[in-house]
Design an enzyme around this catalytic site. Structure first.
Site, short mmCIF file in Angstrom:
data_model
loop_
_atom_site.label_atom_id
_atom_site.label_comp_id
_atom_site.label_asym_id
_atom_site.label_seq_id
_atom_site.Cartn_x
_atom_site.Cartn_y
_atom_site.Cartn_z
CB CYS A 113 -1.45 7.68 2.58
SG CYS A 113 -2.91 7.09 3.31
CD GLU A 170 -2.77 -0.90 0.05
OE1 GLU A 170 -3.14 -0.19 -0.61
OE2 GLU A 170 -2.66 -2.41 -0.91
P1 NAP Z 1 8.66 5.13 3.30
O1 NAP Z 1 9.65 5.59 3.28
O2 NAP Z 1 8.19 4.23 2.49
O3 NAP Z 1 9.19 3.49 4.56
C1 NAP Z 1 8.00 3.15 4.83
C2 NAP Z 1 8.91 1.89 4.86
O4 NAP Z 1 9.70 1.46 4.83
C3 NAP Z 1 9.38 2.05 7.04
O5 NAP Z 1 9.47 1.35 7.95
C4 NAP Z 1 11.45 2.12 5.92
O6 NAP Z 1 11.76 2.04 7.05
C5 NAP Z 1 11.47 1.28 5.30
N1 NAP Z 1 12.01 0.49 4.43
C6 NAP Z 1 12.99 1.66 3.66
N2 NAP Z 1 13.61 1.86 2.69
C7 NAP Z 1 13.70 -0.36 2.32
C8 NAP Z 1 14.20 -1.03 1.97
N3 NAP Z 1 15.46 -0.98 1.20
N4 NAP Z 1 13.65 -2.45 2.03
C9 NAP Z 1 13.28 -2.33 2.86
N5 NAP Z 1 12.23 -1.38 3.58
C10 NAP Z 1 12.60 0.12 3.65
O7 NAP Z 1 7.72 5.54 4.25
P2 NAP Z 1 7.50 6.73 5.30
O8 NAP Z 1 7.49 7.48 5.50
O9 NAP Z 1 7.04 5.59 6.85
O10 NAP Z 1 5.72 6.56 5.37
C11 NAP Z 1 5.10 7.65 3.70
C12 NAP Z 1 4.50 7.00 2.76
O11 NAP Z 1 3.54 6.24 3.21
C13 NAP Z 1 3.93 7.68 2.07
O12 NAP Z 1 4.01 7.27 0.75
C14 NAP Z 1 2.66 7.55 2.29
O13 NAP Z 1 0.70 7.76 1.35
C15 NAP Z 1 2.48 6.04 2.62
N6 NAP Z 1 1.14 5.76 3.23
C16 NAP Z 1 -0.13 4.67 2.53
C17 NAP Z 1 -0.36 4.50 2.83
C18 NAP Z 1 -1.54 3.34 2.05
O14 NAP Z 1 -2.49 2.51 2.86
N7 NAP Z 1 -1.62 3.49 1.24
C19 NAP Z 1 -1.16 4.24 4.78
C20 NAP Z 1 -0.02 5.12 5.00
C21 NAP Z 1 1.25 5.91 4.68
P3 NAP Z 1 13.04 3.03 7.86
O15 NAP Z 1 11.97 3.98 8.73
O16 NAP Z 1 13.89 2.38 8.29
O17 NAP Z 1 13.55 3.82 6.68
#
Ligand code: NAP
Length: 518
Positions: A322, A287
């Site tokens: 999001c 997601e």
């Molecule tokens: P993110 O930067 O993509 O990080 C999400 C998760 O992925 C974190 O736990 C992060 O860990 C991990 N991660 C980073 N690099 C990775 C890799 N190479 N391999 C595996 N995992 C990795 O997103 P965010 O800033 O936490 O959250 C905001 C985003 O989430 C926005 O784009 C928002 O729209 C989206 N979101 C979507 C929904 C939905 O239901 N569609 C709901 C909520 C949020 P680290 O923190 O250690 O880097």
């Protein structure tokens, strides 16, 4: 086992003095946790590492909220191996027993809900109501998936034929890697983890580096209810260092991810490549981001209700949902009046330290603040007019005034890219058809809303507004478990519909058994 009918957890009314007082107590109580160090948990064993991960309060950037470990590559690989060993026992645990752990966890979380919410106030800058909503959703997920698992475990209907006894049953998949974001650091983490484990899988949970403290509280809760060792592995550390290792491990059976499009697509690509000893196609439930629009038509039923809906959806939790409204598409007939009203309504919002319970707290970190500021500049460079906010505030935390930029072109960068902060682009439409074209002109398809009293236009929106969650004559944020199953189209993800009846199926596989009978 019989559970009562699912009901959403009610939100706390903070206008009641007792509730506000209780919340203040929790805000005090959780500070006791700030000076502690927390281990990784692999196979039920606790480990510390040389490199530490420190959680900071975005409202007071120097305030530490806890010290966590940065898992090494070896630990990450080991964690999957151990989770795989545990899976062979856990998958045979009767469904009712699996369900019980989460019903009990939901009960305890409900009892201490303000403690969980208070930690989110500190760790991710939610105001009280936003944090309370996050905890309520986490409780809902556990209660909802508990009931869903009982339903999936019942006999499933198959067509009867003479001479054979047939059945279809759902069995778990294996080791799931669960990777949540920081913005719903409890609800989404609990949702993806509880669905996985209730379904009979074991989980390697890697929380966001911005929110390990609230994740730790959930891990402690699961220990308290006696979840067997090794079923839930807690692996803190940099996503970029350990993420690839746990995603590509040949014993990883699936990845349940919520986060940005960039990371989600990377995971999808890595998981698709078969590793040498791998014997399955990995599932990826991803997601991702959104660029969510609200259309305000000339035939708006209640002008000021629409203004309030847009402001709440755009700036609630600092626009870091999001589902947040990041584009409002307004009919030219009411455009100027609507822009003025938007500014007036936004002026009422307070921005402050989250524990003080303002309308808006800080954004999550410095990188995010810089990126938001850059986007505001870009919006102006590309011809938009800043009509409110955008200024950085107290240097103590990552505070920024909610920004409204009008006259944004439909193809402008700030109309197309996810910003993840309090920036609202206002776009003028010629008529309703034009507004629909603008709304669908994005790579995402998560949420959307339409304000109009014209029935034909509402029907057109139902048919043509290409989003996973559409709202009519209300704001586009605030999905409730069981009521609004949540998930998006296109680059917003795999449309998993969290909190819906199809969700658990993503964590299970169906087996058909046919037996010849006389
Ligand atoms: P993110 O930067 O993509 O990080 C999400 C998760 O992925 C974190 O736990 C992060 O860990 C991990 N991660 C980073 N690099 C990775 C890799 N190479 N391999 C595996 N995992 C990795 O997103 P965010 O800033 O936490 O959250 C905001 C985003 O989430 C926005 O784009 C928002 O729209 C989206 N979101 C979507 C929904 C939905 O239901 N569609 C709901 C909520 C949020 P680290 O923190 O250690 O880097």
């Amino acid at each position: 086992m019989k559970l009562s009918k699912f009901k959403n957890e009610p939100f706390t009314d903070f206008s009641k003095k007792k509730n506000a007082k209780d919340f203040e107590k929790s805000l005090n109580k959780v500070t006791e946790r700030f000076s502690k160090e927390y281990p990784l948990v692999i196979g039920g064993e606790k480990f510390t590492t040389e490199k530490k991960l420190i959680s900071y309060n975005p409202s007071k950037r120097d305030q530490k909220l806890g010290v966590f470990q940065k898992a090494t590559a070896e630990m990450a690989i080991n964690a999957i191996d151990i989770a795989n060993n545990t899976f062979h026992e856990w998958k045979n645990t009767p469904v009712k027993k699996r369900v019980k752990y989460f019903v009990e966890a939901a009960k305890l979380m409900r009892k201490r809900k303000h403690d969980f919410s208070a930690m989110m106030v500190y760790e991710v800058g939610k105001n009280w109501a936003e944090a309370d909503g996050d905890t309520a959703e986490a409780i809902d997920f556990m209660e909802f998936y508990a009931r869903e698992m009982l339903r999936y475990a019942e006999g499933q209907p198959v067509v009867k034929i003479p001479g054979e006894k047939n059945k279809l049953e759902y069995i778990p998949l294996g080791v799931g890697v669960v990777i949540p974001p920081w913005n719903f650091p409890l609800a989404i983490l609990v949702g993806m983890t509880s669905a996985s484990i209730i379904a009979g899988n074991t989980v390697v949970l890697k929380p966001s580096s911005d929110s390990p403290a609230i994740a730790q509280m959930f891990v402690e809760l699961m220990e308290e209810v006696g979840l067997p060792k090794g079923v839930l592995t807690f692996l803190t550390g940099d996503g970029s260092t350990i993420g690839d290792l746990i995603v590509t491990h040949p014993l990883t059976r699936y990845v349940s991810f919520t986060g940005s499009m960039e990371v989600g697509l990377r995971i999808n690509e890595l998981a698709a490549k078969k590793q040498s000893s791998q014997i399955w196609i990995k599932r990826v439930i991803a997601e991702m981001g959104g660029k969510d629009s609200i259309i305000v038509d000339s035939e708006v039923p209640d002008f000021y209700d629409a203004v309030r809906g847009v402001v709440q959806a755009a700036f609630g939790f600092q626009g870091q949902k999001c589902s947040a409204c990041s584009r409002v598409i307004v009919d030219e007939k009411i455009y100027d009046k609507f822009c003025d009203a938007l500014v007036q309504e936004t002026k009422k919002l307070t921005v402050n330290v989250a524990a003080e319970n303002p309308n808006m707290g800080p954004v999550i970190n410095e990188k995010s603040m810089n990126s938001i500021t850059e986007y505001i500049k870009k919006g102006i460079d590309e011809g938009g007019k800043l009509i409110h906010g955008g200024d950085e505030m107290s240097p103590e935390g990552y505070f920024i005034q909610p920004a409204i930029i009008k006259d944004v072109e439909r193809d402008a960068t700030i109309s197309q890219e996810e910003i993840f902060g309090p920036v609202l682009a206002v776009i003028k439409s010629k008529n309703f058809d034009d507004a629909m074209d603008i709304a669908n002109n994005t790579i995402y398809g998560l949420t959307g809303a339409v304000y109009t009293k014209n029935k034909k236009k509402l029907e057109k929106a139902e048919r043509e507004f290409f989003v996973g969650n559409l709202y009519l004559n209300r704001k586009c944020t605030g999905a409730l478990v069981g009521v609004h199953p949540f998930g998006g189209f296109n680059m917003s993800g795999t449309d998993s519909k969290a909190g819906g009846r199809d969700y658990l199926g993503l964590f299970l596989q169906a087996k058909s058994v046919a037996q010849k009978i006389k």
